[in-house]
Structure formats: C-alpha cells, structure tokens
Scaffold this motif. Sequence first.
Motif, PDB file in Angstrom:
ATOM      1  N   ARG A 178      -8.803 -34.907  10.421  1.00 34.66           N
ATOM      2  CA  ARG A 178      -8.051 -34.322  11.541  1.00 34.66           C
ATOM      3  C   ARG A 178      -8.291 -32.823  11.550  1.00 34.66           C
ATOM      4  NH1 ARG A 178      -1.602 -33.314  12.490  1.00 34.66           N
ATOM      5  NH2 ARG A 178      -2.089 -31.526  11.196  1.00 34.66           N
ATOM      6  N   ASP A 191      -4.736 -33.421  16.812  1.00 33.23           N
ATOM      7  CA  ASP A 191      -3.321 -33.624  17.145  1.00 33.23           C
ATOM      8  C   ASP A 191      -2.872 -32.515  18.096  1.00 33.23           C
ATOM      9  OD1 ASP A 191      -0.626 -34.147  17.180  1.00 33.23           O
ATOM     10  OD2 ASP A 191      -0.375 -34.184  14.996  1.00 33.23           O
ATOM     11  N   HIS A 225       0.170 -32.394  19.298  1.00 32.02           N
ATOM     12  CA  HIS A 225       1.557 -32.115  18.902  1.00 32.02           C
ATOM     13  C   HIS A 225       2.491 -31.936  20.102  1.00 32.02           C
ATOM     14  CE1 HIS A 225       3.920 -30.909  15.214  1.00 32.02           C
ATOM     15  NE2 HIS A 225       3.074 -31.788  14.747  1.00 32.02           N
ATOM     16  N   GLU A 269      -4.155 -37.072  19.594  1.00 31.78           N
ATOM     17  CA  GLU A 269      -2.815 -37.520  19.207  1.00 31.78           C
ATOM     18  C   GLU A 269      -1.745 -36.751  19.979  1.00 31.78           C
ATOM     19  OE1 GLU A 269      -2.287 -37.341  14.994  1.00 31.78           O
ATOM     20  OE2 GLU A 269      -0.108 -37.205  15.161  1.00 31.78           O
ATOM     21  N   ASP A 270      -0.680 -37.458  20.329  1.00 30.18           N
ATOM     22  CA  ASP A 270       0.514 -36.862  20.938  1.00 30.18           C
ATOM     23  C   ASP A 270       0.173 -35.798  21.984  1.00 30.18           C
ATOM     24  OD1 ASP A 270       2.311 -38.459  19.573  1.00 30.18           O
ATOM     25  OD2 ASP A 270       2.513 -37.067  17.895  1.00 30.18           O
ATOM     26  N   GLU A 312       4.569 -41.037  16.151  1.00 29.51           N
ATOM     27  CA  GLU A 312       5.141 -40.623  14.859  1.00 29.51           C
ATOM     28  C   GLU A 312       6.627 -40.275  14.972  1.00 29.51           C
ATOM     29  OE1 GLU A 312       2.518 -37.295  13.957  1.00 29.51           O
ATOM     30  OE2 GLU A 312       4.128 -35.889  14.374  1.00 29.51           O
ATOM     31  N   ARG A 319       1.573 -44.906  15.828  1.00 28.43           N
ATOM     32  CA  ARG A 319       1.718 -43.989  14.696  1.00 28.43           C
ATOM     33  C   ARG A 319       3.067 -44.090  13.983  1.00 28.43           C
ATOM     34  NH1 ARG A 319      -0.619 -40.835  12.124  1.00 28.43           N
ATOM     35  NH2 ARG A 319       0.322 -38.851  12.723  1.00 28.43           N
TER      36      ARG A 319
HETATM   37 MG    MG Z   1       1.076 -35.727  14.565  1.00 28.34          MG
END
Ligand code: MG
Length: 391
Positions: A147, A199, A201, A225-226, A251, A272
């Motif tokens: 990542r 990510d 975030h 991600e996100d 997550e 996640r």
């Molecule tokens: Mg994350």
Amino acid sequence: MKIRDARVIVCSPGRNYVTLRIETRSGLSGIGDATVNGREMAVAAYLRDHVVPTLIGRDAARVEDTWQYLYRGAYWRGGPIGMAAIAAVDVALWDIKAKAAGMPLYQLFGGASREQMSCYAHASGANLPELLDHVSALRAQGFRAIRLQCGIPGLPEPRDSPAVPAEHTWDSDAYLRFAPGMLDAVRCAVGAEVALLHDIHHRLTPIEAARLARAVEPLNLFWLEDPTPAENHEVIRLIRRASVTPLAIGEVFNSIHDVHALLREQLIDYIRVTPVHAGGLTQVRRIADLAALWQIRTAFHGASDMSPVTFGAALHLGRTLPNFGIQEYAGHPSQADDVFPRAWAYSDGYLTTGEVHGHGVDIDENAAARFPYVRSYLPVNRLADGSLWNW
Ligand code: MG
Ligand code: KDG
C-alpha cells in the motif's frame, strides 16, 4: 463450561490495546481484542460496567447465543463501541471453544482452504524518494503487495500537540494533481508484478474519486480504498460507472447491515471489515459468506491498531474462507511482542496461523502492566480555510 471471571486489560506497548480475558470454571481461558483507536476507554468501560457482569455464570460454549444476547439485549444496536465489546467476548469464546475441542480455531470453521494467507504491507514517505526507498525495503522483506501513501508537496507540516488531536491540512486538488504521478512512479520502479494499493481514506467527493479511479486504470492497481466517506453507499455507483479500478471498502463498518447494499450491487471488490470492529468472528463469517455470492473477496483491516489478538482471529478465519482475498499487515510495535505471545507469523509475503489450539494468541498480563494506557487521538484534517475535513 461456565464462565468464572472476565476482565479487561488496557495496555500501551507502543500503542493502546484493549483486551478481554474470559476464564471458565474448568480452567480454560480465552482472549478477545476490543481496541477502538482513540476511544479505548469507552469500550473498556462498556465491557467492565455493562458486559462483564452479565457473563459470569453463562455457558462459555454458547457463542452464538451470547452474541445474540449482547446484541439484542443492548436494545441500542451497532456502533463501534458496542460492536467492539461484543467482538471481544465473541473472539474470546471462540478461542475457548477451540481450546476445549483441542484444535486450532480454523478447524472449527471447516478446516484449512489454504496453508498461508497473502498479505500487504504499508509503504509511506514524506516525499516520493522516501516512499520509493520504503517500497524497496519492503520488497526485500518479501512483500509482493504494498500500500502506497505519500506526503503531498506544498501542504503544511501537521500541527502536533500531545493533549489534543494533531491537525493536518488537506487539499483535494493538490492531492489529485500529485497522486496519479506518485502511483505511476512506483509502478515504473517495481514493474508489473507487484500488487499496488492506495488508500484515499474517505477524503474525495464522488466525482473526484471517479476521475482518479479512471486516471489510474492503466496502472492496474490492486485496489483503491475508501474513496469517499463510508456512510453513503449510493455515491459508489458513480465511481463504478466511470472506472474498472477495483475498490475496497469497509474498515469502519460494524454490521452486516452496513455492507449488504455494497455487496448486492457489486459496488466493491474487497470487503474490509475486521473481527474487532464488526462484531467478532460470528458476524464477520456471515459477511464473508454473503460477499462470496458476488465473488467479492475479503481483505480484513490490519492496521497496527488491530491488536495481535485480532490478527490471530482474522487469520484463522481467512485460512478457511473460499473467498479470502488478502490480509492487510501493517505490523505492531516491537514492545507488543512480549505482551502478546502469538503463534501466527509472517514470512516471505505470507502470514500463517500456526497450529496452537484456539486462535493462538495470549496476553502476558505482567508484561502488559509495564505499559500503562496513554491517552492518544487520531489526527483531524482541516482545509486551507480552516474548516474540518475527513482525516
Ligand atoms: Mg484504510
Ligand atoms: O485507526 C485508524 C486506522 O486503522 C486507519 O487509519 C488505517 O485506513 C487504515 C488502513 O487502511 O489500514
């Protein structure tokens, strides 16, 4: 197998962890993780004041019934604090059940589907050269999935304060100008075969995320991600329509009800959730099975605030699942090695469970006592005009 005692252990071996130990009258004990980063004492109090008194005298073998008792019995369902508390009880009871059966936990979930779980590490840098150095170091440790997170040129240094959350500055335009080139530079450095993840975030708007996902398509990322704040699933449709870059989300989810629309509409490729924040193994198994209907694979959250106990639980489950995808592995502070003796291990890009009965992780309470709780917070983000943004 009646429960004799249950106690909460809060310690800080490099960072805070909340652990629940459940002991039975027959002498078996099991542990579960209840850590909610930055809100640790809330979940510790929830367990101590509201959950532990109801556990004494219950049958430790009744894992499902205890889950339902704590979930339905609270009336106020869901949320990170309540679900982390349920998770700690659930994982500790699964640990006891597997020890009572004389088996490693993965055997209770149907046995191994694989011998080792592929994992990804975190590479970060204040700037691109630092990031590339970190990537090389991780490649040398055998990681084949990495990542990538990097400081954005031109943004001010974070304002740190020990007493309150650190304040970072965020600028989506600066990020969007920088991120595709940063990801491209790493792809050029490592070649086509390394899996690269990034990510966001929860920081972009839907249309910004759609543009980024489309722009990086030629880089063949393992996932983004996100991309947007996790509360509104409908916006993911826009990103999906714009791009075939795989997406990983979940997550911060606590419940199967948080995920089913994303799964049913095939809006994501990786789910996640983690045992600690999504109600333990009892609920995460259900989420993983639901995801399998749409060939969505698991990628259990594994930042360093997931304690080694959550890793034990997640790896035993991951070992059995037909739709296991990848396990995040950000590592733990070295002081946590003495506090949490564990059977799971990392080697050459993979994690293994070990064959110890239960989930294979314990807490040394004497070692834990040497690392008392330290109040700490996650940072917050502000835009240049001073308003708050998602960190
Ligand atoms: Mg994350
Ligand atoms: O406590 C918050 C962290 O777990 C989170 O910031 C890490 O986003 C994260 C990740 O993907 O590991």
